[in-house]
Design an enzyme around this catalytic site. Structure first.
Site, short mmCIF file in Angstrom:
data_model
loop_
_atom_site.label_atom_id
_atom_site.label_comp_id
_atom_site.label_asym_id
_atom_site.label_seq_id
_atom_site.Cartn_x
_atom_site.Cartn_y
_atom_site.Cartn_z
N ILE A 15 -7.41 -2.94 -7.19
CA ILE A 15 -7.09 -4.15 -7.97
C ILE A 15 -7.75 -5.37 -7.33
CG2 ILE A 15 -5.24 -5.52 -8.99
CD1 ILE A 15 -3.39 -3.03 -8.51
N ASN A 38 -7.98 1.98 3.00
CA ASN A 38 -8.02 2.77 1.77
C ASN A 38 -9.16 2.28 0.87
OD1 ASN A 38 -7.03 4.85 0.11
ND2 ASN A 38 -5.95 3.37 -1.17
N PHE A 84 -2.95 -8.47 -1.62
CA PHE A 84 -2.94 -7.09 -2.13
C PHE A 84 -2.73 -6.07 -1.01
CE2 PHE A 84 -5.88 -9.17 -5.22
CZ PHE A 84 -5.25 -8.79 -6.40
N SER A 128 5.69 -4.73 -7.99
CA SER A 128 5.57 -3.55 -8.84
C SER A 128 6.79 -3.41 -9.74
CB SER A 128 5.48 -2.33 -7.92
OG SER A 128 5.65 -1.14 -8.65
N TYR A 153 8.25 3.14 -0.12
CA TYR A 153 7.25 2.22 -0.70
C TYR A 153 7.95 1.17 -1.58
CZ TYR A 153 3.88 0.35 -3.98
OH TYR A 153 3.15 -0.53 -4.75
N LYS A 157 8.33 -3.24 -1.33
CA LYS A 157 8.05 -4.27 -2.35
C LYS A 157 9.27 -5.18 -2.53
CE LYS A 157 3.89 -3.27 -3.03
NZ LYS A 157 2.87 -4.20 -2.52
N ASN A 183 1.53 -0.07 -14.89
CA ASN A 183 0.63 0.97 -14.36
C ASN A 183 -0.84 0.56 -14.54
OD1 ASN A 183 3.26 2.28 -14.69
ND2 ASN A 183 2.18 4.15 -14.13
N GLY A 298 12.18 12.02 -9.06
CA GLY A 298 12.10 10.56 -8.91
C GLY A 298 11.43 9.83 -10.06
#
Ligand code: NAD
Ligand code: WQD
Length: 338
Positions: A15, A38, A84, A128, A153, A157, A183, A298
């Site tokens: 992103i 990454n 980010f 998110s 994770y 956030k 998404n 999940g």
């Protein structure tokens, strides 16, 4: 004319790279900080092709306070800062909770300290829709309750949102915008930048494109016995270029009375996994090898955004369709060849 410098942490990522391109197109001067945990240096060449010049890049870990401070001493003041940089793999976070805590929350705390030492424009933070868990009502708007996180994770956030809110309360000159992405999918239509999944993709679209390319076994649809019209889960898939443009809109928005703002970023429309497969086939003419499989632990059944607040206050809305996003994802996969 320049609208000023913008620090983009994680700017070599999926992103972040698209946002750097949109910032430059809007007359900002992006400065990238990324430790390449990454991402790949090659992304910088793709960005340079699209922007027309080499965007300043610092290979720095945002949890390293001294190194980040040196970037601020070199480049500040910033008209805005977009954060980010984070680890984002839900499954991995279950196996390595401390790494996620240290990297995602740690980098945010270190960045907030640097911002306190070097006053700058607003902070825009990557949050998110995972903060909502399984929402009681869809479409979900920003007033929906935050549910206990399903994963480490997701917890990072929520913790970062809280930390940034606490810092806004503590520091009178500080402003922040929390952006809750649904998404994100697709790639730049030029296929010069896109998503670089390392190893086996967990997310639907990179797995699907790799399966179509013959690099993976057929896609497994995780459950077709959900209480949705076709039995498969529903999500709000947003083109990454539309998402990138929202960051520019968040920076450009005039300062209001509120020093902390939060926006959902989605299309406002849900698509089921089966609908995504059909849309991909219609957009590309390529068959998606797939089979039905069991549910994934999940998974939320159905979620999509009420993104009217972003439209009202930021003047932003999505412009690209699901089919365009899938065609762009495929074009990116084809040139990637891996
Ligand atoms: P990405 O992994 O492609 O990009 C993140 C970038 O941050 C990478 O280039 C990585 O090298 C860098 N990075 C990680 N830790 C760092 C550190 N300590 N210091 C410097 N750089 C570091 O991921 P993305 O999909 O572009 O996601 C960007 C942000 O958006 C993340 O915060 C992610 O949690 C959030 N987000 C992503 C999604 C999604 O589905 N992709 C959805 C919601 C929120
Ligand atoms: C989408 C749909 C799957 C793979 C995750 C994070 C979330 C956010 C975005 C960062 C679901 C189905 C998937 C496959 C499938 N990231 N699927 N077969 O789970 O909505 O969200 O990424 O913040 O926090 O949890 O995205 O792409 O994994 O799944 O059927 O091989 O595709 O069940 O319905 P998800 P996803």
């Amino acid at each position: 004319m320049s609208n000023g410098k913008v620090l983009v942490t994680g700017g070599a990522g999926f992103i972040g790279s698209h946002t750097v391109v949109e910032l430059a197109a809007a007359g900002y001067r992006p400065v990238i900080v990324d430790n390449l945990a990454n991402s790949d240096r090659k992304v910088l060449a793709g960005i340079a092709d699209l922007v027309g010049y080499e965007v300043p890049f610092y290979e720095v870990d945002c949890t390293d306070a001294a190194a980040l401070d040196a970037v601020f001493r070199q480049e500040a003041p910033f008209a805005g800062i977009i954060h980010f940089a984070a680890y984002k793999a839900v499954g991995e976070s279950v196996e390595r909770p401390t790494a996620y805590f240290l990297n995602n929350i740690g980098s945010t705390a270190v960045l907030l300290e640097a911002m306190a030492a070097h006053p700058s424009g607003r902070l825009v933070f990557s949050s998110s829709c995972t903060v909502y868990g399984e929402p009681a009502h869809i479409p979900v708007d920003e007033s929906a309750p935050i549910r206990p996180a399903e994963s480490p994770y997701g917890y990072t956030k929520q913790a970062c949102e809280r930390l940034i809110g606490d810092q806004v309360a503590a520091a009178p000159g500080f402003r922040a915008t929390l952006l809750r992405y649904f998404n994100p999918i697709g790639a730049h239509p030029s296929a010069r930048i896109g998503e670089l999944p390392i190893g086996r993709p967990n997310n639907l679209i990179p797995f699907l494109t790799q399966a179509v390319a013959g690099l993976r076994e057929p896609l497994t649809v995780f459950g077709d016995d959900y209480p949705t019209p076709d039995g498969t889960c529903i999500r709000d898939y947003i083109h990454v270029v539309d998402l990138a443009r929202a960051h520019v809109a968040a920076l450009a928005a005039p300062d209001g009375d509120e020093r902390l703002s939060v926006y959902n970023l989605g299309t406002g429309e849900g698509a089921s996994v089966k609908e995504v497969v059909a849309a991909f086939e219609a957009a590309t003419g390529r068959a998606v090898p797939h089979r039905m499989g069991p549910r994934r632990a999940g998974d939320v059944v159905a979620i999509y955004a009420d993104a009217q607040k972003a439209e009202r206050e930021l003047g932003w809305r999505t412009e690209r369709s699901l089919k365009e996003a899938l065609a762009d994802a495929w074009r990116w996969q084809e040139q990637l060849g891996r």
